[in-house]
Scaffold this active site. Structure first.
Site, PDB file in Angstrom:
ATOM      1  N   ARG A  21      42.748  52.666  41.459  1.00  0.00           N
ATOM      2  CA  ARG A  21      43.721  52.013  42.355  1.00  0.00           C
ATOM      3  C   ARG A  21      45.050  51.802  41.649  1.00  0.00           C
ATOM      4  O   ARG A  21      46.113  52.013  42.240  1.00  0.00           O
ATOM      5  CB  ARG A  21      43.183  50.685  42.874  1.00  0.00           C
ATOM      6  CG  ARG A  21      42.042  50.846  43.849  1.00  0.00           C
ATOM      7  CD  ARG A  21      41.486  49.522  44.287  1.00  0.00           C
ATOM      8  NE  ARG A  21      41.001  48.784  43.122  1.00  0.00           N
ATOM      9  CZ  ARG A  21      40.853  47.472  43.058  1.00  0.00           C
ATOM     10  NH1 ARG A  21      41.148  46.715  44.089  1.00  0.00           N
ATOM     11  NH2 ARG A  21      40.393  46.902  41.972  1.00  0.00           N
ATOM     12  N   ASN A  39      39.584  49.584  47.455  1.00  0.00           N
ATOM     13  CA  ASN A  39      38.193  50.004  47.312  1.00  0.00           C
ATOM     14  C   ASN A  39      37.468  49.770  48.631  1.00  0.00           C
ATOM     15  O   ASN A  39      37.756  48.808  49.336  1.00  0.00           O
ATOM     16  CB  ASN A  39      37.492  49.202  46.218  1.00  0.00           C
ATOM     17  CG  ASN A  39      37.890  49.627  44.824  1.00  0.00           C
ATOM     18  OD1 ASN A  39      38.413  50.713  44.614  1.00  0.00           O
ATOM     19  ND2 ASN A  39      37.634  48.769  43.863  1.00  0.00           N
TER      20      ASN A  39
END
Length: 95
Positions: A21, A39
């Protein structure tokens, strides 16, 4: 961001717990894109980004490779989801 293109993808593989990320966020910010990365409970990562097509293509290429430690197995192109109207800028990580 009016008149901009949008990228909405889901990434599968070893993409959680490896800085994926943050990798996406840094690339997107460098490219001055709006949007977010998060996520998913499935173990995948979802990305929504908006900006010039060339920048989105560059981001998609970086995502397909991923950071060291990640293993990208599949990148699923998703339809543009209209309920994501107001994307954050600068690009952010959602939790």
């Amino acid at each position: 961001m009016t008149g901009a293109d949008r990228l909405h993808i889901r990434v599968a593989g070893r993409v959680q717990g490896v800085g994926f990320r943050w990798f996406v966020r840094e690339h997107a910010r460098r490219l001055q894109l709006a949007g977010w990365v998060r996520n998913l409970p499935s173990g995948e990562v979802e990305v929504v980004a908006e900006g010039p097509r060339e920048a989105l293509d560059e981001l998609a290429g970086a995502i397909a490779k991923g950071p060291p430690g990640a293993r990208v197995e599949l990148v699923h192109q998703l339809p543009d989801d209209e309920h994501y109207e107001h994307l954050p800028s600068p690009f952010s990580v959602e939790r």
